[in-house]
Design a protein around this motif. Structure first.
Motif, PDB file in Angstrom:
ATOM      1  N   ALA A  58       2.119  52.818  35.681  1.00  0.00           N
ATOM      2  CA  ALA A  58       3.038  53.731  34.995  1.00  0.00           C
ATOM      3  C   ALA A  58       2.502  54.908  35.114  1.00  0.00           C
ATOM      4  O   ALA A  58       3.257  56.045  35.123  1.00  0.00           O
ATOM      5  CB  ALA A  58       3.480  53.405  33.711  1.00  0.00           C
ATOM      6  N   SER A  59       1.194  55.189  34.693  1.00  0.00           N
ATOM      7  CA  SER A  59       0.670  56.708  34.465  1.00  0.00           C
ATOM      8  C   SER A  59       0.813  57.470  35.873  1.00  0.00           C
ATOM      9  O   SER A  59       0.900  58.460  35.901  1.00  0.00           O
ATOM     10  CB  SER A  59      -0.703  56.554  33.891  1.00  0.00           C
ATOM     11  OG  SER A  59      -0.524  56.000  32.534  1.00  0.00           O
ATOM     12  N   LEU A  61       2.664  56.527  38.538  1.00  0.00           N
ATOM     13  CA  LEU A  61       3.968  56.853  38.969  1.00  0.00           C
ATOM     14  C   LEU A  61       4.428  58.060  38.306  1.00  0.00           C
ATOM     15  O   LEU A  61       5.254  58.873  38.991  1.00  0.00           O
ATOM     16  CB  LEU A  61       4.946  55.456  38.513  1.00  0.00           C
ATOM     17  CG  LEU A  61       6.254  55.557  38.776  1.00  0.00           C
ATOM     18  CD1 LEU A  61       6.592  55.736  40.456  1.00  0.00           C
ATOM     19  CD2 LEU A  61       6.927  54.214  38.215  1.00  0.00           C
ATOM     20  N   PHE A  65       5.899  61.657  39.772  1.00  0.00           N
ATOM     21  CA  PHE A  65       7.305  62.652  39.479  1.00  0.00           C
ATOM     22  C   PHE A  65       6.879  63.821  39.160  1.00  0.00           C
ATOM     23  O   PHE A  65       7.344  64.684  39.688  1.00  0.00           O
ATOM     24  CB  PHE A  65       7.879  61.789  38.410  1.00  0.00           C
ATOM     25  CG  PHE A  65       9.040  62.437  37.842  1.00  0.00           C
ATOM     26  CD1 PHE A  65      10.026  63.037  38.380  1.00  0.00           C
ATOM     27  CD2 PHE A  65       9.005  62.631  36.465  1.00  0.00           C
ATOM     28  CE1 PHE A  65      11.122  63.498  37.692  1.00  0.00           C
ATOM     29  CE2 PHE A  65       9.985  63.004  35.547  1.00  0.00           C
ATOM     30  CZ  PHE A  65      11.004  63.587  36.211  1.00  0.00           C
ATOM     31  N   ARG A  99      -1.833  61.229  32.774  1.00  0.00           N
ATOM     32  CA  ARG A  99      -3.086  60.506  33.128  1.00  0.00           C
ATOM     33  C   ARG A  99      -3.226  59.665  34.299  1.00  0.00           C
ATOM     34  O   ARG A  99      -2.331  59.583  34.831  1.00  0.00           O
ATOM     35  CB  ARG A  99      -3.022  59.596  31.657  1.00  0.00           C
ATOM     36  CG  ARG A  99      -2.087  58.429  31.390  1.00  0.00           C
ATOM     37  CD  ARG A  99      -2.107  57.829  30.283  1.00  0.00           C
ATOM     38  NE  ARG A  99      -3.226  57.300  29.923  1.00  0.00           N
ATOM     39  CZ  ARG A  99      -3.702  56.075  30.334  1.00  0.00           C
ATOM     40  NH1 ARG A  99      -2.802  55.195  31.035  1.00  0.00           N
ATOM     41  NH2 ARG A  99      -4.796  55.512  29.914  1.00  0.00           N
ATOM     42  N   PRO A 175      12.158  67.532  33.113  1.00  0.00           N
ATOM     43  CA  PRO A 175      13.183  67.263  31.812  1.00  0.00           C
ATOM     44  C   PRO A 175      12.188  66.769  30.565  1.00  0.00           C
ATOM     45  O   PRO A 175      11.237  66.155  31.018  1.00  0.00           O
ATOM     46  CB  PRO A 175      13.925  66.234  32.180  1.00  0.00           C
ATOM     47  CG  PRO A 175      13.372  65.584  33.642  1.00  0.00           C
ATOM     48  CD  PRO A 175      12.561  66.638  34.123  1.00  0.00           C
ATOM     49  N   LEU A 184      19.766  66.901  32.258  1.00  0.00           N
ATOM     50  CA  LEU A 184      19.355  65.926  33.411  1.00  0.00           C
ATOM     51  C   LEU A 184      19.922  65.969  34.846  1.00  0.00           C
ATOM     52  O   LEU A 184      19.189  66.299  35.615  1.00  0.00           O
ATOM     53  CB  LEU A 184      19.361  64.256  32.736  1.00  0.00           C
ATOM     54  CG  LEU A 184      18.470  64.089  31.467  1.00  0.00           C
ATOM     55  CD1 LEU A 184      18.925  62.691  31.044  1.00  0.00           C
ATOM     56  CD2 LEU A 184      17.020  64.383  31.672  1.00  0.00           C
ATOM     57  N   MET A 198      19.184  60.280  39.861  1.00  0.00           N
ATOM     58  CA  MET A 198      18.418  60.552  38.273  1.00  0.00           C
ATOM     59  C   MET A 198      18.582  59.334  37.685  1.00  0.00           C
ATOM     60  O   MET A 198      17.414  58.744  37.100  1.00  0.00           O
ATOM     61  CB  MET A 198      19.101  61.672  37.556  1.00  0.00           C
ATOM     62  CG  MET A 198      18.413  62.066  36.227  1.00  0.00           C
ATOM     63  SD  MET A 198      19.091  60.972  34.881  1.00  0.00           S
ATOM     64  CE  MET A 198      20.850  61.531  34.942  1.00  0.00           C
ATOM     65  N   SER A 202      14.989  57.026  36.771  1.00  0.00           N
ATOM     66  CA  SER A 202      14.768  56.932  35.135  1.00  0.00           C
ATOM     67  C   SER A 202      14.408  55.619  34.803  1.00  0.00           C
ATOM     68  O   SER A 202      13.649  55.144  33.956  1.00  0.00           O
ATOM     69  CB  SER A 202      16.060  57.129  34.158  1.00  0.00           C
ATOM     70  OG  SER A 202      16.294  58.721  34.344  1.00  0.00           O
ATOM     71  N   HIS A 205      11.185  53.891  33.710  1.00  0.00           N
ATOM     72  CA  HIS A 205      10.679  53.652  32.462  1.00  0.00           C
ATOM     73  C   HIS A 205      10.988  52.135  31.991  1.00  0.00           C
ATOM     74  O   HIS A 205      10.550  51.774  30.950  1.00  0.00           O
ATOM     75  CB  HIS A 205      11.757  54.438  31.510  1.00  0.00           C
ATOM     76  CG  HIS A 205      11.440  56.228  31.563  1.00  0.00           C
ATOM     77  ND1 HIS A 205      12.215  57.022  30.804  1.00  0.00           N
ATOM     78  CD2 HIS A 205      10.426  56.522  32.069  1.00  0.00           C
ATOM     79  CE1 HIS A 205      11.922  58.020  30.947  1.00  0.00           C
ATOM     80  NE2 HIS A 205      10.753  57.944  31.802  1.00  0.00           N
ATOM     81  N   ILE A 207       8.270  50.369  33.006  1.00  0.00           N
ATOM     82  CA  ILE A 207       7.077  50.422  32.564  1.00  0.00           C
ATOM     83  C   ILE A 207       6.466  51.559  31.858  1.00  0.00           C
ATOM     84  O   ILE A 207       6.960  52.777  31.853  1.00  0.00           O
ATOM     85  CB  ILE A 207       6.282  50.148  33.905  1.00  0.00           C
ATOM     86  CG1 ILE A 207       6.506  51.260  35.075  1.00  0.00           C
ATOM     87  CG2 ILE A 207       6.672  48.625  34.608  1.00  0.00           C
ATOM     88  CD1 ILE A 207       5.291  51.086  36.177  1.00  0.00           C
ATOM     89  N   GLY A 208       5.418  51.215  30.915  1.00  0.00           N
ATOM     90  CA  GLY A 208       4.819  52.383  30.531  1.00  0.00           C
ATOM     91  C   GLY A 208       4.978  52.597  28.890  1.00  0.00           C
ATOM     92  O   GLY A 208       5.811  51.755  28.306  1.00  0.00           O
ATOM     93  N   GLN A 209       4.202  53.684  28.522  1.00  0.00           N
ATOM     94  CA  GLN A 209       4.208  53.669  27.226  1.00  0.00           C
ATOM     95  C   GLN A 209       4.630  55.140  26.910  1.00  0.00           C
ATOM     96  O   GLN A 209       4.401  56.152  27.557  1.00  0.00           O
ATOM     97  CB  GLN A 209       2.814  53.439  26.513  1.00  0.00           C
ATOM     98  CG  GLN A 209       2.255  52.060  27.002  1.00  0.00           C
ATOM     99  CD  GLN A 209       2.708  50.885  25.923  1.00  0.00           C
ATOM    100  OE1 GLN A 209       2.741  51.350  24.732  1.00  0.00           O
ATOM    101  NE2 GLN A 209       3.003  49.832  26.451  1.00  0.00           N
ATOM    102  N   PHE A 271      14.223  57.094  24.390  1.00  0.00           N
ATOM    103  CA  PHE A 271      14.110  58.475  24.260  1.00  0.00           C
ATOM    104  C   PHE A 271      15.834  58.779  24.165  1.00  0.00           C
ATOM    105  O   PHE A 271      16.549  58.078  24.630  1.00  0.00           O
ATOM    106  CB  PHE A 271      13.664  59.096  25.547  1.00  0.00           C
ATOM    107  CG  PHE A 271      12.216  58.967  25.894  1.00  0.00           C
ATOM    108  CD1 PHE A 271      11.436  58.783  25.173  1.00  0.00           C
ATOM    109  CD2 PHE A 271      11.955  58.403  27.363  1.00  0.00           C
ATOM    110  CE1 PHE A 271      10.063  58.587  25.294  1.00  0.00           C
ATOM    111  CE2 PHE A 271      10.708  58.192  27.676  1.00  0.00           C
ATOM    112  CZ  PHE A 271       9.674  58.423  26.920  1.00  0.00           C
TER     113      PHE A 271
END
Ligand code: HEM
Ligand code: NAG
Ligand code: NAG
Length: 329
Positions: A58-59, A61, A65, A99, A175, A184, A198, A202, A205, A207-209, A271
């Motif tokens: 995820a980080s 990816l 972006f 990261r 964004p 957006l 878009m 999106s 999302h 995956i990841g934190q 979000f």
């Protein structure tokens, strides 16, 4: 008259044969003779990195972006601040958040050991982002076979690395989590990407934190939120303090699947910006469609990642191939 007609025909033909500026000269086999093992080296290094920490997919990816949205996919995000260069790492969307830089450094070292000073950091980041997605399984049943798990696509290559960065563009063009749907759509449109792009991008999302500070306002003050979900998220994200506490962005952060869209339909977007995609506006139908058809999400995501990767690459003799991804040569 005849010569004018001939001139027009020749000119139109020449113009129609030019590649569009957005995709100038990128090609999947760009390094096939100059660095034939590139794809294997990157895949192996990403496999190690993701086995070591699943979130790294995820980080990386997200790094891609944030690179592509600031002056194109040119590895500008990888540059460290120096006395003479203000980089993008300390821009609002990146500080305490972006990261994976060490993983890119490791890959670059291995790639250069095989093909010295040949492959750009921008291309390494594009490949690593793709490989991260490939390494995250689509379904729970594939967990045991991560190598075959995820969605893939072919990455066009041939980008070169920027000799500049822009902290101000990173602050104004990426964004943020409180963005409205109109913002957006507009920010992606500014990059030549559609509202549909878009919405499907999106889906990263899945995956990841995310840190409490990015979703606190939503879980305490938004009204278009599932009450049980808000209660759960508040437990590890107090109304003050705990800014860095993490929560998964969708309900299945270990799977690259369409749960993100199913969550949005259930008003469980993390979000404010996520929930804007399903809040009575233009993207509701796309969100519903992806929530009902995971295969169409994966296919459209792959195609949109290629379009994201085509944003304003430096090609030919523009830019450089950095020796160290953190500094210009
Ligand atoms: C549409 C507008 C977008 C907004 C407002 C947005 C916002 C955010 C925010 C606030 C975070 C959490 C950062 C943190 O807590 O440090 C995040 C994480 C993430 N974003 Fe986005 N994002 C957007 C689009 C994208 C796109 C297009 C991609 C990739 C194609 C992407 C990939 C990710 C990933 C994978 C993470 C998790 C990173 C990790 O766990 O390290 N996002 N995003
Ligand atoms: C790698 O390439 C750089 C830049 O062209 C050069 O300075 C360096 O000597 C090369 N290193 C090796 C081990 O060939
Ligand atoms: C929620 O909104 C109220 C009223 O606008 C504001 O005082 C409060 O700080 C907000 N809470 C959070 C966590 O954003």
């Amino acid at each position: 008259m005849a010569s004018l007609a001939k001139f027009l025909v020749v000119t139109l033909l020449a113009v129609s044969l030019l590649p569009s500026p957005a995709t100038a000269q990128l090609s999947a086999n760009f390094y096939s003779t100059s660095c034939p093992n590139l794809l294997t080296i990157v895949r192996n290094a990403m496999t190690q990195a993701v086995n070591n920490e699943a979130r790294m997919a995820a980080s990386i990816l997200r790094l891609f972006f944030h690179d592509c949205f600031v002056n194109g996919c040119d590895a500008s995000i990888l540059l460290d601040d120096t006395a003479t260069l203000t980089g993008e790492k300390n821009a609002g969307p990146n500080r305490n958040s972006a990261r994976g830089f060490q993983v890119i450094d490791t890959i670059k070292t291995r790639v250069d050991a095989a093909c010295n000073a040949t492959v750009s950091c921008a291309d390494i980041l594009a490949l690593a982002a793709r490989d991260g997605v490939v390494l995250v399984p689509k379904h729970l049943s594939l967990h045991r076979d991560k190598q075959l798990g995820g969605q893939t696509w072919t990455v066009p290559l041939g980008r070169r690395d920027a000799r500049t960065a822009s902290q101000s563009a990173a602050n104004s063009q990426i964004p943020g989590p409180s963005s409205s749907l109109a913002t957006l759509v507009n920010m992606f449109s500014n990059k030549g990407l559609s509202a549909r792009d878009m919405t499907v991008l999106s889906g990263a999302h899945t995956i990841g934190q995310a840190r409490c500070t990015t979703f606190r306002q939503r879980i305490y003050n938004d009204t278009n939120i599932n009450a049980a979900f808000a209660t759960t998220r508040r437990r590890n994200c107090p109304s003050t303090g705990g800014d860095g506490n993490l929560a998964p962005i969708d309900s299945t952060p270990a799977r690259f699947d369409n749960s993100y869209y199913r969550d949005l339909v259930a008003r469980r977007g993390l979000f404010h910006s996520d929930q804007e995609l399903f809040n009575g506006g233009s993207q509701d139908a796309a969100v519903t469609g992806y929530s009902n058809n995971g295969a169409s999400f994966l296919r459209d995501f792959a195609a949109a990642m290629v379009r994201l990767g085509n944003l304003s690459p430096l090609t030919g003799r523009n830019g450089e191939v950095r020796r160290n991804c953190r500094r210009i040569n």
